[in-house]
Design a protein around this motif. Structure first.
Motif, mmCIF file in Angstrom:
data_model
loop_
_atom_site.group_PDB
_atom_site.id
_atom_site.type_symbol
_atom_site.label_atom_id
_atom_site.label_comp_id
_atom_site.label_asym_id
_atom_site.label_seq_id
_atom_site.Cartn_x
_atom_site.Cartn_y
_atom_site.Cartn_z
ATOM 1 N N LYS A 131 46.874 14.070 -33.408
ATOM 2 C CA LYS A 131 48.249 14.048 -33.920
ATOM 3 C C LYS A 131 49.153 15.119 -33.314
ATOM 4 O O LYS A 131 50.294 14.809 -32.918
ATOM 5 C CB LYS A 131 48.226 14.167 -35.440
ATOM 6 N N PRO A 132 48.725 16.401 -33.208
ATOM 7 C CA PRO A 132 49.625 17.396 -32.610
ATOM 8 C C PRO A 132 50.065 17.034 -31.191
ATOM 9 O O PRO A 132 51.241 17.216 -30.826
ATOM 10 C CB PRO A 132 48.794 18.675 -32.626
ATOM 11 N N LEU A 133 49.133 16.504 -30.391
ATOM 12 C CA LEU A 133 49.494 16.108 -29.033
ATOM 13 C C LEU A 133 50.370 14.861 -29.037
ATOM 14 O O LEU A 133 51.261 14.720 -28.193
ATOM 15 C CB LEU A 133 48.230 15.863 -28.198
ATOM 16 N N MET A 134 50.139 13.961 -29.991
ATOM 17 C CA MET A 134 50.985 12.771 -30.081
ATOM 18 C C MET A 134 52.409 13.142 -30.502
ATOM 19 O O MET A 134 53.363 12.449 -30.150
ATOM 20 C CB MET A 134 50.373 11.765 -31.061
ATOM 21 N N GLN A 135 52.546 14.236 -31.267
ATOM 22 C CA GLN A 135 53.880 14.712 -31.622
ATOM 23 C C GLN A 135 54.560 15.385 -30.439
ATOM 24 O O GLN A 135 55.771 15.236 -30.234
ATOM 25 C CB GLN A 135 53.783 15.669 -32.810
ATOM 26 N N ALA A 136 53.759 16.116 -29.646
ATOM 27 C CA ALA A 136 54.317 16.788 -28.467
ATOM 28 C C ALA A 136 54.596 15.802 -27.338
ATOM 29 O O ALA A 136 55.547 15.990 -26.565
ATOM 30 C CB ALA A 136 53.359 17.880 -27.997
ATOM 31 N N PHE A 137 53.742 14.777 -27.242
ATOM 32 C CA PHE A 137 53.882 13.757 -26.192
ATOM 33 C C PHE A 137 53.854 12.388 -26.865
ATOM 34 O O PHE A 137 52.825 11.716 -26.903
ATOM 35 C CB PHE A 137 52.736 13.859 -25.173
ATOM 36 N N PRO A 138 54.963 11.937 -27.443
ATOM 37 C CA PRO A 138 54.986 10.691 -28.211
ATOM 38 C C PRO A 138 54.510 9.494 -27.385
ATOM 39 O O PRO A 138 54.946 9.312 -26.234
ATOM 40 C CB PRO A 138 56.464 10.529 -28.582
ATOM 41 N N PRO A 139 53.605 8.680 -27.931
ATOM 42 C CA PRO A 139 53.139 7.506 -27.190
ATOM 43 C C PRO A 139 54.272 6.544 -26.862
ATOM 44 O O PRO A 139 55.085 6.206 -27.729
ATOM 45 C CB PRO A 139 52.124 6.867 -28.145
ATOM 46 N N ALA A 140 54.303 6.129 -25.605
ATOM 47 C CA ALA A 140 55.260 5.116 -25.172
ATOM 48 C C ALA A 140 54.610 3.743 -25.125
ATOM 49 O O ALA A 140 55.295 2.731 -24.942
ATOM 50 C CB ALA A 140 55.801 5.470 -23.788
ATOM 51 N N ALA A 141 53.282 3.694 -25.290
ATOM 52 C CA ALA A 141 52.541 2.433 -25.306
ATOM 53 C C ALA A 141 51.152 2.712 -25.875
ATOM 54 O O ALA A 141 50.679 3.850 -25.894
ATOM 55 C CB ALA A 141 52.423 1.831 -23.907
ATOM 56 N N VAL A 142 50.524 1.651 -26.360
ATOM 57 C CA VAL A 142 49.143 1.705 -26.847
ATOM 58 C C VAL A 142 48.345 0.671 -26.073
ATOM 59 O O VAL A 142 48.820 -0.449 -25.841
ATOM 60 C CB VAL A 142 49.049 1.406 -28.355
ATOM 61 N N CYS A 143 47.130 1.050 -25.674
ATOM 62 C CA CYS A 143 46.236 0.110 -25.002
ATOM 63 C C CYS A 143 44.882 0.184 -25.697
ATOM 64 O O CYS A 143 44.397 1.273 -26.017
ATOM 65 C CB CYS A 143 46.094 0.460 -23.525
ATOM 66 N N ALA A 144 44.266 -0.963 -25.964
ATOM 67 C CA ALA A 144 42.955 -0.995 -26.613
ATOM 68 C C ALA A 144 42.077 -2.052 -25.957
ATOM 69 O O ALA A 144 42.572 -3.091 -25.497
ATOM 70 C CB ALA A 144 43.095 -1.289 -28.111
#
Length: 324
Positions: free
Chosen positions: A64-77
């Motif tokens: 979460k902290p990194l996702m806040q610093a670098f917001p996801p522009a896409a998700v891949c699964a």
């Protein structure tokens, strides 16, 4: 603010979450092994799905902290084992569902891929093969022993195991010897100091493109019952067999395709002992290709390759290219 791409992989025995930058820098990479009871060689799919759901939330919380610093522009699964219409395992529903939910909640693209392509993309990172137009790929894991021709995201199967897979052989022998599951690391420790005499014969078909491994399992179990070999010797014989079998499959693939380079990946390929044995065999073979290995950390199951595929597709969507 800098962006990221979130990758999720819920394979048969690992829950994996990764974040990469759009340019491919790994920002976050965490994996959790699913618990397998002592003496068992795996989990029922229903139990594995539940185990993924329990483990993916704390991994996302950690990210979460990194996702806040670098917001996801896409998700891949990864949504299935291979890129085939008949390829399906319930465990991948966990990552697929959660990935789509995150993408929908954030109004960002969701890119589906498959576990095998994720493996290849992760193993390719940092090798000299990233610019190659075509190469062989040998996928050695608990659910796969596939020899492939790879061109971009296009894969063509050349050969496979016709019964047990390489990782299944390793795990079944290891558990029979008292190792935990997965058994590869303990088998490697036992086999590292032992000597292998090549007593397990290679069983090849289709011009060496495919193999059988169940006969080796039967022979090993006879050794265990009869006390004919020490555990370290048995472990070394298994590694030696897999190296010899892989060498013959790769040499056959080179003859069929003309490729002189091969990417070897999957859980078995993360073993230093296996890498040394296979490299020695390939070096001494005139017809075999050169083997390339990914970072050991990225050779087994992980979400880094999945995230990198998402980054490739996001970049392609922005530039109007095909992403390969």
């Amino acid at each position: 603010m800098s962006e990221s791409v979130l990758g999720l992989d819920t394979s048969n025995y690992r829950t994996s979450v990764a974040l990469v930058s759009p340019g491919g820098k790994v920002l976050f990479n965490r994996r959790e092994l699913l618990p397998v009871p002592s003496g068992e060689c795996g989990l029922r799919q229903s139990d594995a799905v539940y185990a993924h759901l329990k483990r993916i939330r704390p991994l996302l919380e950690e990210a979460k902290p990194l996702m806040q610093a670098f917001p996801p522009a896409a998700v891949c699964a990864s949504i299935r084992p291979r890129d085939r219409s008949d390829s399906y395992m319930p465990v991948f529903e966990a990552g697929d569902t959660i990935g789509r939910a995150i993408a929908a909640a954030m109004s960002i693209p969701f890119f589906p891929t498959d576990h095998q392509h994720g493996h290849i993309r992760a193993a390719l990172a940092g090798t000299g093969l990233e610019g190659e137009k075509g190469f062989l790929a040998l996928h050695l894991s608990g659910g796969t022993t596939d020899l492939l021709f790879c061109r971009g995201e296009e894969l063509r199967e050349l050969g496979t195991s016709l019964d047990l897979h390489a990782g299944q052989l390793m795990d079944r022998v290891g558990v029979a010897l008292g190792c935990g599951f997965p058994a590869g690391p303990e088998m490697e420790r036992m086999g590292r100091e032992a000597h292998g005499s090549g007593e397990l014969g290679c069983a090849m078909e289709k011009g060496d493109l495919s193999c059988h491994l169940s006969g080796a399992e039967a022979q090993v179990k006879r050794w265990i019952r009869n006390g004919g070999k020490q555990p370290g010797e048995i472990a070394r014989e298994v590694f030696d067999l897999l190296a010899r079998t892989s060498c013959r499959m790769l040499a056959a693939g080179a003859r069929v395709t003309g490729c002189r380079n091969a990417l070897v990946f999957g859980g078995i390929a993360s073993s230093e002992l296996f890498r040394c044995l296979l490299t020695d065999r390939l070096t001494r073979s005139r017809s075999a290709p050169r083997a390339w290995f990914g970072d050991p950390e990225l050779s087994g199951d992980n979400a880094v390759g999945v995230a990198l595929i998402g980054a490739d597709r996001l970049r392609a969507a922005k530039t109007g290219t095909d992403g390969n």
